[in-house]
Design a protein around this motif. Structure first.
Motif, short mmCIF file in Angstrom:
data_model
loop_
_atom_site.label_atom_id
_atom_site.label_comp_id
_atom_site.label_asym_id
_atom_site.label_seq_id
_atom_site.Cartn_x
_atom_site.Cartn_y
_atom_site.Cartn_z
N GLN A 96 8.19 -7.16 5.13
CA GLN A 96 6.65 -7.55 5.70
C GLN A 96 6.64 -9.09 5.80
OE1 GLN A 96 3.42 -5.46 4.02
NE2 GLN A 96 4.97 -4.50 2.41
N PRO A 97 5.75 -9.92 6.46
CA PRO A 97 5.52 -11.00 6.62
C PRO A 97 5.65 -11.77 5.28
CG PRO A 97 4.00 -10.03 7.98
CD PRO A 97 4.71 -9.00 7.18
N THR A 98 5.67 -12.94 5.09
CA THR A 98 5.84 -13.80 3.78
C THR A 98 4.29 -14.19 3.50
OG1 THR A 98 5.80 -15.75 4.93
CG2 THR A 98 7.98 -14.68 4.27
N ARG A 99 4.13 -14.56 2.51
CA ARG A 99 2.99 -14.92 1.84
C ARG A 99 2.25 -16.13 2.54
NH1 ARG A 99 0.91 -19.15 -2.22
NH2 ARG A 99 3.14 -19.80 -2.46
N ALA A 100 3.02 -17.04 2.94
CA ALA A 100 2.62 -18.26 4.02
C ALA A 100 2.25 -17.76 5.45
CB ALA A 100 3.77 -19.19 4.22
N GLU A 101 3.21 -16.69 5.78
CA GLU A 101 2.71 -15.94 7.09
C GLU A 101 1.55 -15.20 7.07
OE1 GLU A 101 7.61 -15.70 8.38
OE2 GLU A 101 6.34 -14.15 8.02
N LEU A 102 1.10 -14.47 6.07
CA LEU A 102 -0.03 -13.87 5.97
C LEU A 102 -1.31 -14.54 5.71
CD1 LEU A 102 1.22 -11.10 3.56
CD2 LEU A 102 0.62 -10.70 5.98
N GLY A 103 -1.18 -15.76 4.96
CA GLY A 103 -2.32 -16.45 4.86
C GLY A 103 -3.12 -15.90 3.61
N ARG A 104 -4.00 -16.85 3.08
CA ARG A 104 -4.37 -16.32 1.74
C ARG A 104 -5.14 -15.03 1.74
NH1 ARG A 104 -7.08 -20.45 -2.28
NH2 ARG A 104 -7.50 -19.30 -3.91
N GLN A 105 -6.22 -14.78 2.75
CA GLN A 105 -6.85 -13.50 2.63
C GLN A 105 -6.22 -12.19 2.54
OE1 GLN A 105 -10.74 -13.95 4.05
NE2 GLN A 105 -11.24 -11.93 3.47
N LYS A 106 -5.14 -12.29 3.88
CA LYS A 106 -4.17 -10.91 3.80
C LYS A 106 -3.52 -10.93 2.84
CE LYS A 106 -5.05 -9.28 8.31
NZ LYS A 106 -5.36 -10.17 9.32
N PHE A 107 -2.97 -11.95 2.04
CA PHE A 107 -1.82 -11.90 0.95
C PHE A 107 -2.84 -11.23 -0.12
CE2 PHE A 107 -0.31 -13.63 -3.03
CZ PHE A 107 1.21 -13.12 -2.84
N LEU A 108 -3.78 -11.66 -0.34
CA LEU A 108 -4.72 -11.13 -1.41
C LEU A 108 -5.23 -9.59 -1.22
CD1 LEU A 108 -7.36 -14.23 -2.45
CD2 LEU A 108 -5.09 -13.50 -3.45
N GLU A 109 -5.32 -9.13 0.01
CA GLU A 109 -5.61 -7.89 0.26
C GLU A 109 -4.29 -7.05 -0.28
OE1 GLU A 109 -6.65 -7.43 4.47
OE2 GLU A 109 -8.31 -8.51 4.23
N LYS A 110 -3.15 -7.53 0.05
CA LYS A 110 -1.67 -7.12 -0.36
C LYS A 110 -1.90 -6.98 -1.94
CE LYS A 110 0.37 -6.41 3.67
NZ LYS A 110 0.83 -4.99 4.32
N VAL A 111 -2.37 -7.92 -2.48
CA VAL A 111 -2.07 -8.08 -3.82
C VAL A 111 -2.91 -6.87 -4.50
CG1 VAL A 111 -2.33 -9.18 -6.22
CG2 VAL A 111 -1.44 -10.37 -4.00
N TRP A 112 -4.11 -6.71 -3.86
CA TRP A 112 -5.19 -5.58 -4.50
C TRP A 112 -4.63 -4.25 -4.29
CZ3 TRP A 112 -8.41 -6.12 -7.88
CH2 TRP A 112 -9.21 -7.44 -8.23
N GLU A 113 -4.09 -4.38 -3.10
CA GLU A 113 -3.48 -2.86 -2.54
C GLU A 113 -2.24 -2.65 -3.50
OE1 GLU A 113 -0.81 -1.98 1.29
OE2 GLU A 113 -2.71 -2.84 1.85
N TRP A 114 -1.49 -3.66 -3.81
CA TRP A 114 -0.15 -3.21 -4.77
C TRP A 114 -0.66 -2.98 -6.28
CZ3 TRP A 114 1.45 -5.20 -9.49
CH2 TRP A 114 2.47 -4.98 -9.76
N LYS A 115 -1.87 -3.58 -6.73
CA LYS A 115 -2.63 -3.33 -7.81
C LYS A 115 -3.17 -1.95 -7.95
CE LYS A 115 -5.97 -3.41 -11.11
NZ LYS A 115 -7.02 -2.38 -11.15
N GLY A 116 -3.57 -1.48 -6.80
CA GLY A 116 -4.23 0.03 -6.99
C GLY A 116 -3.04 0.88 -7.07
N GLN A 117 -1.88 0.55 -6.51
CA GLN A 117 -1.05 1.52 -6.29
C GLN A 117 -0.02 1.41 -7.76
OE1 GLN A 117 1.39 0.74 -2.88
NE2 GLN A 117 2.53 2.65 -2.93
N TYR A 118 0.13 0.32 -8.32
CA TYR A 118 1.12 0.26 -9.43
C TYR A 118 0.45 -0.41 -10.63
CZ TYR A 118 4.59 0.46 -5.88
OH TYR A 118 5.23 0.87 -4.67
N GLY A 119 -0.93 -0.79 -10.49
CA GLY A 119 -1.61 -1.47 -11.71
C GLY A 119 -1.72 -0.41 -12.89
#
Length: 962
Positions: free
Chosen positions: A102-125
């Motif tokens: 997937q695109p890197t953190r820099a490519e995603l930008g702050r907002q999109k990256f944070l969405e990915k983190v929340w998504e990840w958290k929902g899945q593995y948290g």
RNA sequence: GGGCGAUUAGCUCAGUGGUAGAGCACUUCGUUGACAUCGAAGGGGUCACAAGUUCGAACCUUGUAUCGCCCA
């Protein structure tokens, strides 16, 4: 329905867990029967975390206390949750992005990256939650909290019922800012060039590595010279020479470009002639060398290196202090990645300004100095370690390295040559605890907690005893750190975290407020930009005790469960978390968050080594649970939890405690087979000595366990339970009960069934906090119960149940049986053979004790009949028992030499004991000074030993007659 | 360099002034009607060393040695 021979943990544990969950067994206040609350806040594992042996240990101890209090009717809450773990989680998600293309953190930008983190958290948290449940942790899982709950982008998965933690964090930041406890400043901080963020002192690990110390010449300005004189202790001149330079030693030549001065000690006579002069930094374009002043400061150590130190205020913590004292400018040389700067004006321009500063023609503000890039063009953009090589090379090739004579071998000859003076020496180097890269002291704008201002109440809380730290050595460490506390850098240049609630206007003025709207209002309606930085994870976890209970709202939970009771955590986060929690709770709600801190060591392997993937000695608690069951792991954890002790976990130990679960299982199985089940919970009435005895022993156990747990001595509790179940119930009571259950009259049988049922039940109750699964399973297998075991009342009976007559009688019986068995074994009597026993001179008590227990003595000692005699037949082996002379007539089997050896050995031991006791009692000072009960006990003991000695001596005499 | 702690049985460790302990390992014996993931019996220790305090020290004090951990 016959029970299986062993407990099937892998089948039963998930089933029991589900049953507990369905029953809401762990909800806050479940089984509450009194007003006092008991609360433990789980040290929140990282949301990225997977259960390791440290968690398993730590949470076992918490669960023991929680279950114990819940059974005792406290209003109990074990608050679970996870930490958002800024750096660790951001790292994990970036890794995932890379791995999945997937695109890197820099490519995603702050907002999109944070969405990915929340998504990840929902899945593995939730991983760690499931793993803690497998361990049997009785947290109120419906209250699961998260340190980022309520922050922007939170879709509320996995912590649906947790309060809005984010609001609490923001509120505290704003309040602390308003109280002047938080400030913004340009200061030297630890900079992690990998994550490109500031980190706190505590996140830096200083590790000794092989390093070099280079010695360079800084030429004096304008070719000036002086006489350099060295003297020894007596003042005799040992060296005197004309020099046109000052010699500097450094381990970091690349920072020379940022030097602002050279410092010498004010008492250092060697350099007194040149203090105040300028010298030249021997690197950079020759025509544009920078000149810096030679100043005095207390910091340089005259005996170390040349005694002269270069001062690079922007890249070294000690130099920073010197620079601040001396008004030396701070020139930053590196960018956020740890590469040499390539921004700003050309070197020549910057160097000209710096030269004016050195000459006192110009003064710079901190920002102006920081904007100056003093890296020569050819070094710009180079990595700091590459730059180091280049600088060393340049200086050396120019002949400005200090040279020494070195001898070397060539074609069998010893020759000498001149080489640059470079010492190879171990140096302490700072590394990021997460990134493992070398940390760079870096001058940046950051937010700080003025720790000195909040430390007072935290120190006082422990000094006054309001908070007790166990083991006590932890308190000393705590004082030491807090008394020398530094400002706490709380801003991080990351994206995953609580964004700092500060907005800037175009002029750089800032407004701290809980919302953007408030900030705008403060600014008078200007257009504002929010500070992009986030808060140190530990800032938010520092609010864990109140944030999880709904603060800042005035919630029912806050009133009921705060302050909490005990914090159980690892020694390693005393400063990171414990001290900061105390400081912050004191600052925010003016209360200590808990009254007791239990600190434990790192869990290590059986040899005491740290577990690590590279060493390959990692024990996975989930594999252990699969193989041995959670109870075995938990019991092992409890058993090794000696206060302050080193925690060594071995599979062998776990196996042993798994065997213990089997032992317990089979004792229960025996009871079930003999219909000794269905206790009502009340202490049964008993007439038989055996039954009275075991009731008393059980009562003693309950007291021991409570005393141990009260004092957080988990190992004492575990060991006492083990010794009781195995050593008392299984080894003796079950065996004693057999003749009563099988051959006794109806009344005896019924009484014994009732007592057996009660004793087994008490074992289950008292073991439940440590081994919840097997005990719950047996509890429900052995009877129809009103309540699940997790909610069964903890007993309160005590030593009033001990019957001294039963106690001494049964101990006498056990002694007799052991003695007969011992003599049999040593005389090699076949194990299956029943032997007669002879006796004479029996006391009334002994006679009663024998007759009352004849059936079980005969069975357990494998004897067939007791014959009263006036004289022992020849070849009788004497037994060492008080109250009567027992003997085994073994004329046909007895091995005279073996028996003589046996007697002599026990006589030897007796003589030693008796000698010691006689010596003491013969000493008038002992009798005068020792407490009376000690003297009495010694007298009684002596009398007993002397009686035994008499018997043994007589027996030996008889052998001699053979 | 500063601070904290440890040294007890072959191993891992309990033991805060009054008879040196546990588990494991080891040896011998055992198809005893709960359990071989078991039972019975047994061997094994100058409590690191030295001095002191005390009627009495594994325990308190001081020193020495060795080994850990934390901080610079």
């Amino acid at each position: 329905m016959a029970m299986e021979k062993t407990f099937n943990a892998s089948e039963a544990e998930p089933r029991i867990s589900a049953m507990w969950e369905e029953a809401g067994a762990f909800a806050a206040g479940a089984n509450r029967s009194r007003d006092e609350s008991f609360t433990i806040m789980i040290p929140p594992p990282n949301v990225t975390g997977a259960l390791h042996v440290g968690h398993a240990f730590n949470n076992t101890l918490q669960d023991i206390l929680i279950r114990w209090h819940r059974m005792r009717g406290f209003d109990t809450l074990w608050q679970p949750g996870q930490d958002h773990a800024g750096i660790a989680t951001q790292m994990q998600v970036e890794k995932m992005l890379a791995a999945t293309g997937q695109p890197t953190r820099a490519e995603l930008g702050r907002q999109k990256f944070l969405e990915k983190v929340w998504e990840w958290k929902g899945q593995y948290g939730g991983t760690i939650v499931d793993q803690l449940k497998r361990l049997g942790c009785s947290c109120d899982w419906n209250r699961n909290a998260f340190t980022m709950a309520g922050a922007e982008g939170d879709p509320r998965v996995g912590h649906e019922n947790s309060p809005n933690f984010h609001d609490a964090v923001i509120k505290v930041f704003v309040e602390m800012y308003e109280q002047g406890l938080i400030y913004r400043g340009k200061r030297l901080v630890n900079w992690d060039p990998h994550f490109e963020t500031a980190i706190s002192d505590l996140e830096v690990e200083n590790i000794e590595v092989a390093g070099h110390m280079w010695h360079f010449k800084y030429p004096l300005a304008g070719g000036a010279t002086y006489t350099y004189v060295e003297t020894d202790e007596d003042g005799t001149v040992t060296l005197s020479e004309e020099r046109d330079y000052i010699s500097i030693a450094t381990t970091r030549p690349e920072t020379m470009l940022g030097d602002g001065a050279v410092a010498v000690h004010p008492d250092d006579a060697r350099y007194a002639p040149i203090v105040g002069q300028l010298c030249e930094i021997p690197v950079g374009p020759k025509e544009r060398r920078r000149l810096i002043p030679i100043i005095t400061d207390e910091y340089p150590d005259m005996s170390f290196g040349s005694g002269a130190v270069k001062i690079t205020g922007a890249h070294d913590f000690n130099d920073y202090e010197v620079a601040k004292r001396g008004g030396i400018p701070l020139y930053r040389l590196m960018d956020t990645k740890g590469a040499m700067r390539s921004d700003g004006a050309p070197y020549e321009e910057a160097a000209t300004v710096a030269l004016d500063v050195s000459k006192g023609l110009k003064e710079l503000t901190i920002s102006e100095a920081d904007a100056l890039n003093l890296v020569p063009e050819e070094l710009r953009g180079l990595d700091r370690f590459e730059a180091r090589k280049a600088v060393v090379e340049q200086i050396t090739s120019e002949g400005l390295a200090v040279m020494v004579t070195e001898s070397y071998e060539e074609e069998g000859e010893t020759l000498t040559r001149r080489v640059p003076y470079v010492e190879n020496k171990p140096i302490m180097q700072p590394f990021g605890d997460r990134s493992k890269v070398v940390i760079e002291p870096m001058l940046t704008d950051q937010w700080f907690v003025d720790a000195e201002k909040v430390v007072g109440p935290a120190l006082e809380a422990v000094r006054s005893g309001e908070i007790k730290i166990m083991p006590e050595s932890g308190e000393k460490t705590y004082y030491h750190w807090l008394e020398n506390i530094e400002p706490w850098c709380i801003s991080r240049q990351l994206w995953w975290g609580h964004q700092i609630p500060v907005w800037y206007d175009e002029d750089g003025a800032f407004y701290c407020a809980a919302t953007e709207a408030e900030a705008i209002a403060q600014s008078g309606g200007k257009t504002l930009t929010r500070d992009p930085d986030v808060l140190d994870t530990w800032f938010s976890s520092g609010l864990w005790p109140i944030g999880t209970l709904g603060w800042p709202e005035d919630t029912e939970e806050m009133r009921r469960y705060f302050p909490t009771d005990v914090l159980i955590t690892g020694f390693d986060i005393l400063f990171f978390w414990v001290a900061r929690m105390i400081m912050m709770q004191k600052a925010v709600v003016k209360e200590s968050p808990f009254h007791t801190v239990y600190l434990h060591q790192l869990v290590r392997d059986e040899k005491g080594k740290k577990m690590s993937k590279t060493t390959g000695n990692v024990i996975d608690p989930l594999e252990i649970i699969d193989e041995f069951g959670a109870d075995a792991l938990r019991f092992t954890n409890a058993q090794m939890a000696a206060l302050g002790g080193v925690l060594k976990l071995s599979k062998q130990k776990i196996t042993g405690y798994r065997n213990f679960t089997t032992k317990l299982w089979n004792a229960a199985r025996f009871a079930e087979m003999n219909e000794a089940v269905g206790s009502e919970g009340t202490v049964p009435e008993a007439t038989a000595m055996v039954n009275k005895w075991i009731i008393g022993e059980t009562a003693k156990l309950r007291e021991t366990v409570d005393v141990a747990l009260e004092a957080y001595r988990f190992n004492d509790a575990a060991n006492a339970l083990y010794a009781f179940v195995w050593g008392k119930v299984c080894d003796w009571y079950v065996e004693f009960s057999k003749p009563l259950l099988l051959d006794g009259d109806a009344a005896t049988r019924a009484e014994t069934q009732a007592v057996m049922a009660w004793v087994i039940d008490q074992c289950l109750v008292l073991l439940h906090p440590i081994m919840p699964f097997i005990t719950e399973e047996l509890w429900q297998t052995l009877g129809t119960r009103e309540k699940i075991l997790a909610h069964t009342d903890w007993p309160s009976y005590g030593s009033a149940l001990v019957d001294p007559a039963a106690d001494s009688e049964m101990n006498w019986v056990i002694g007799l049986i052991e003695e007969i068995r011992s003599v049999r074994a040593q005389m090699h009597v076949p194990a299956g053979l029943k032997v007669p026993v002879v006796v004479r001179n029996m006391s009334v008590e002994a006679q009663a004790a024998y007759e009352g227990n004849e059936a079980l003595i005969k069975k357990l000692a494998r004897m067939d009949a007791l014959h009263s005699v006036t004289d022992f037949p020849k070849g009788t082996a004497a037994l060492s028992v008080t109250g009567a002379e027992f003997g085994l007539p073994l004329a046909d089997i007895i091995d005279v030499d073996a028996e003589k050896a046996r007697l002599e050995k026990s006589l030897g031991k007796l003589a030693k004991d008796i000698g010691g006791m006689r010596g003491r009692l013969g000493n008038p000072k002992f009798v005068a000074s020792a407490p009376e009960d000690v003297v009495e006990e010694t007298r009684a003991n002596l009398a007993e030993r002397e009686e035994e000695e008499g018997l043994m001596k007589a027996a030996l005499q008889r052998l001699a007659d053979l």
